[in-house]
Design a protein around this motif. Structure first.
Motif, PDB file in Angstrom:
ATOM      1  N   GLN A   1       4.125  12.878  12.376  1.00  0.00           N
ATOM      2  CA  GLN A   1       2.791  12.147  12.338  1.00  0.00           C
ATOM      3  C   GLN A   1       2.521  12.207  10.935  1.00  0.00           C
ATOM      4  N   ALA A   2       2.804  13.273  10.105  1.00  0.00           N
ATOM      5  CA  ALA A   2       2.697  13.577   8.830  1.00  0.00           C
ATOM      6  C   ALA A   2       3.262  12.626   7.752  1.00  0.00           C
TER       7      ALA A   2
ATOM      8  N   MET B   1       4.034   7.708   4.731  1.00  0.00           N
ATOM      9  CA  MET B   1       5.057   6.688   4.184  1.00  0.00           C
ATOM     10  C   MET B   1       4.812   5.114   4.827  1.00  0.00           C
ATOM     11  N   ALA B   2       4.085   5.140   6.053  1.00  0.00           N
ATOM     12  CA  ALA B   2       3.789   3.770   6.567  1.00  0.00           C
ATOM     13  C   ALA B   2       2.542   3.614   6.710  1.00  0.00           C
ATOM     14  N   GLY B   3       1.391   4.689   6.487  1.00  0.00           N
ATOM     15  CA  GLY B   3      -0.081   4.495   6.803  1.00  0.00           C
ATOM     16  C   GLY B   3      -0.749   4.723   5.419  1.00  0.00           C
ATOM     17  N   GLY B   4       0.015   4.808   4.319  1.00  0.00           N
ATOM     18  CA  GLY B   4      -0.821   4.567   3.221  1.00  0.00           C
ATOM     19  C   GLY B   4      -1.595   5.689   2.910  1.00  0.00           C
ATOM     20  N   LYS B   5      -1.423   7.014   3.579  1.00  0.00           N
ATOM     21  CA  LYS B   5      -2.322   7.973   3.203  1.00  0.00           C
ATOM     22  C   LYS B   5      -1.909   8.268   1.858  1.00  0.00           C
ATOM     23  N   PHE B   6      -2.711   8.801   0.966  1.00  0.00           N
ATOM     24  CA  PHE B   6      -2.164   9.094  -0.500  1.00  0.00           C
ATOM     25  C   PHE B   6      -1.648   7.775  -1.180  1.00  0.00           C
ATOM     26  N   GLY B   7      -1.885   6.639  -0.885  1.00  0.00           N
ATOM     27  CA  GLY B   7      -1.435   5.698  -1.692  1.00  0.00           C
ATOM     28  C   GLY B   7       0.363   5.847  -1.911  1.00  0.00           C
ATOM     29  N   LYS B   8       0.187   5.410  -3.245  1.00  0.00           N
ATOM     30  CA  LYS B   8       1.797   5.468  -3.728  1.00  0.00           C
ATOM     31  C   LYS B   8       2.235   6.677  -3.823  1.00  0.00           C
ATOM     32  N   SER B   9       1.361   7.887  -3.849  1.00  0.00           N
ATOM     33  CA  SER B   9       1.865   9.030  -3.983  1.00  0.00           C
ATOM     34  C   SER B   9       2.614   9.618  -2.802  1.00  0.00           C
TER      35      SER B   9
ATOM     36  N   ALA C   1      12.401  26.568  -2.242  1.00  0.00           N
ATOM     37  CA  ALA C   1      12.842  26.295  -0.921  1.00  0.00           C
ATOM     38  C   ALA C   1      13.872  25.091  -0.791  1.00  0.00           C
ATOM     39  N   GLN C   2      14.772  25.230   0.175  1.00  0.00           N
ATOM     40  CA  GLN C   2      15.632  24.065   0.506  1.00  0.00           C
ATOM     41  C   GLN C   2      14.942  22.939   0.944  1.00  0.00           C
ATOM     42  N   TYR C   3      15.316  21.666   0.514  1.00  0.00           N
ATOM     43  CA  TYR C   3      14.667  20.332   0.628  1.00  0.00           C
ATOM     44  C   TYR C   3      15.562  19.310   0.842  1.00  0.00           C
ATOM     45  N   GLU C   4      14.891  18.207   1.371  1.00  0.00           N
ATOM     46  CA  GLU C   4      15.553  16.781   1.387  1.00  0.00           C
ATOM     47  C   GLU C   4      14.277  15.774   0.734  1.00  0.00           C
ATOM     48  N   ILE C   5      14.755  14.734   0.056  1.00  0.00           N
ATOM     49  CA  ILE C   5      13.851  13.916  -0.344  1.00  0.00           C
ATOM     50  C   ILE C   5      13.952  12.573   0.289  1.00  0.00           C
ATOM     51  N   PHE C   6      12.906  11.776   0.951  1.00  0.00           N
ATOM     52  CA  PHE C   6      13.143  10.600   1.447  1.00  0.00           C
ATOM     53  C   PHE C   6      12.272   9.332   0.999  1.00  0.00           C
ATOM     54  N   THR C   7      12.883   8.264   0.889  1.00  0.00           N
ATOM     55  CA  THR C   7      11.987   7.117   0.413  1.00  0.00           C
ATOM     56  C   THR C   7      11.997   6.158   1.674  1.00  0.00           C
ATOM     57  N   GLU C   8      12.536   6.399   2.721  1.00  0.00           N
ATOM     58  CA  GLU C   8      12.670   5.376   3.880  1.00  0.00           C
ATOM     59  C   GLU C   8      12.237   6.342   5.052  1.00  0.00           C
ATOM     60  N   LEU C   9      11.257   5.756   5.782  1.00  0.00           N
ATOM     61  CA  LEU C   9      10.566   6.365   6.803  1.00  0.00           C
ATOM     62  C   LEU C   9      11.579   6.720   8.172  1.00  0.00           C
TER      63      LEU C   9
END
Ligand code: AMP
Ligand code: GLY
Length: 419
Positions: free
Chosen positions: A164-165, A170-178, A118-126
């Motif tokens: 929301q996801a 990225m900000a809510g810490g769901k899944f921690g570092k993952s 699948a086409q995709y983009e990667i983000f490290t900033e919310l």
């Protein structure tokens, strides 16, 4: 020969039974193992991610070979650690297990080597992720970069849901570092196929294809689970599709990993979607799937230990990997409420016939009594000449497994039957 098997679920129970078909196998130590494996192995209770405990055990007990089955110890470097101690292992080193451990890594690998996905983009900033979602095509798929117990993928039907996801990750810490890095990708459609493969880093030999049933409820409704049942082979996976996957996906992936200096040895799992534009990779797993293993290994006619050792030694090319032409169906019996909250500690009864066909996952011994201790409790597998018979027989056998508030889907294999 004594084997150390890391893991303690239904998949490991299936691997254990398959390994023990080889008469050269004396003792199998399971780390941790589970109550349902206690008659067939020495369950040590040592946790699968307790690398120090695992190394200590390996130095104190006569271990000739190790099989590392779950994702976490592989990503943490369990194979590296045991190999350094001189113990030959089945499974990838940490630098190759990253193919599952980081979705950003695997997506970039596929892009670099032209492997269809699948086409995709990667983000490290919310902020950047939220801005991208203002115009991204909907539905869209949000994935946590790292391991997330199979819960890190959200198919968002609306922008709000997608936002929301990513915010929770990225900000809510769901899944921690993952979840601090996310992949946002194109929503693909088509039948899904799981193909597990053996590889020694150069040669790749696919196993029989299979179909998982991830949703908790009949007709693919309810929440995503670790998998409620499987059938093999997968009827959508024709010989023609298999050839295309070998040429465009399997070999290119093995070669790409080697070219990156991350030679992958062990079981590489290809999660595929057969789109109208051809097969595409949904995900890679660096290990056997669960509950795919519970239908794939019962169809394996060659010796599992010999194949595993060939993967370790780099001699897979000259080693036979043969599967039966039959069909298999595995029905999971779960605790009511799974994958959300559920009760534990219910005694499990099994007829002798069911026991012989059942792999135990979430159960422990309390004295001499096997009691439930997890969401997915057992997986019952039947093999037959036709898919229809395998399904009927798996359900008949599964009826011999009983505990309070047990839950099964009633339609495992129906989609495959209609294909
Ligand atoms: P995973 O947890 O990575 O196994 O993904 C869970 C499920 O999400 C997969 O089995 C697919 O059904 C679905 N999925 C993942 N990626 C996509 C995608 N790009 N398009 C559609 N469905 C997807
Ligand atoms: N059944 C899917 C998995 O093992 O990830």
């Amino acid at each position: 020969m004594n084997i150390m098997l890391i893991g303690g679920g239904g998949r490991e129970h299936a691997i254990l039974r398959s390994l023990k078909k080889n008469p050269a196998v004396e003792t199998v130590y399971t780390l941790p193992g589970n109550g349902g494996m206690a008659n067939e192995s020495v369950c040590t209770g040592i946790g699968a991610t307790d690398l120090d405990g695992i190394a200590r055990f390996a130095s104190e007990y006569p271990v000739d070979y190790a099989v590392v089955a779950p994702d976490d110890p592989l990503v943490l470097g369990c194979v590296d650690r045991l190999s350094e101690m001189g113990i030959p292992c089945f499974g990838p080193n940490a630098d190759a297990a990253i193919i599952e451990g980081s979705k950003a890594f695997s997506k970039n690998l596929m892009k670099k080597y032209n492997i269809p996905t699948a086409q995709y983009e990667i983000f490290t900033e919310l902020e950047a992720a939220l801005e991208y979602l203002d115009t991204a095509p909907i539905p869209t798929v949000v994935k946590a970069d790292g391991l997330a117990l199979g819960k890190g993928v959200i198919i968002a039907q609306t922008r709000e849901e997608a936002k929301q996801a990513v915010t929770e990750m990225m900000a809510g810490g769901k899944f921690g570092k993952s979840g601090t890095t996310v992949v946002i990708e194109e929503f693909l459609e088509g039948p899904e196929v799981s193909v597990l493969s053996f590889t020694d880093g150069t040669c790749v030999k696919p196993m029989v294809s299979s179909m998982d049933h991830k949703r908790a409820k009949d007709h693919d409704e309810g929440l995503n689970t670790g998998g409620m049942g499987t059938v093999a082979p997968n009827p959508y996976y024709t010989d023609e599709v298999a050839q295309q996957c070998m040429d465009e996906i399997f070999l290119p992936t093995i070669r790409a990993m080697k070219a990156e200096g991350r030679t992958f040895k062990g079981c590489l799992y290809f999660g595929l979607m057969l789109t109208k534009n051809g097969p595409k990779v949904i995900e890679y797993n660096c290990r056997f799937g669960d509950p795919e293993t519970q239908v794939v290994l019962p169809l394996l006619e060659s010796d599992l230990l010999t194949i595993m050792q060939a993967c370790t030694n780099g001699t897979l090319e000259q080693t036979e990997v043969k599967f039966s032409e039959k069909h298999a169906c595995c029905v999971i019996t779960a605790s009511a409420g799974y994958p959300e909250a559920y009760q534990k500690g219910y005694p499990i009864t099994m007829t002798a016939e069911a026991d012989a066909h059942t792999y135990v996952a979430g159960a422990k011994l309390q004295g001499d009594t096997l009691v439930t201790s997890g969401g997915r409790v057992t997986g019952t597998t039947a093999v037959a000449d036709t898919l229809k018979d395998a399904i009927t027989e798996a359900y008949r056998l599964a009826d011999g497994v009983q505990f309070t508030d047990s839950y099964r889907r009633s339609d495992i294999g129906q989609r495959a039957l209609q294909a």
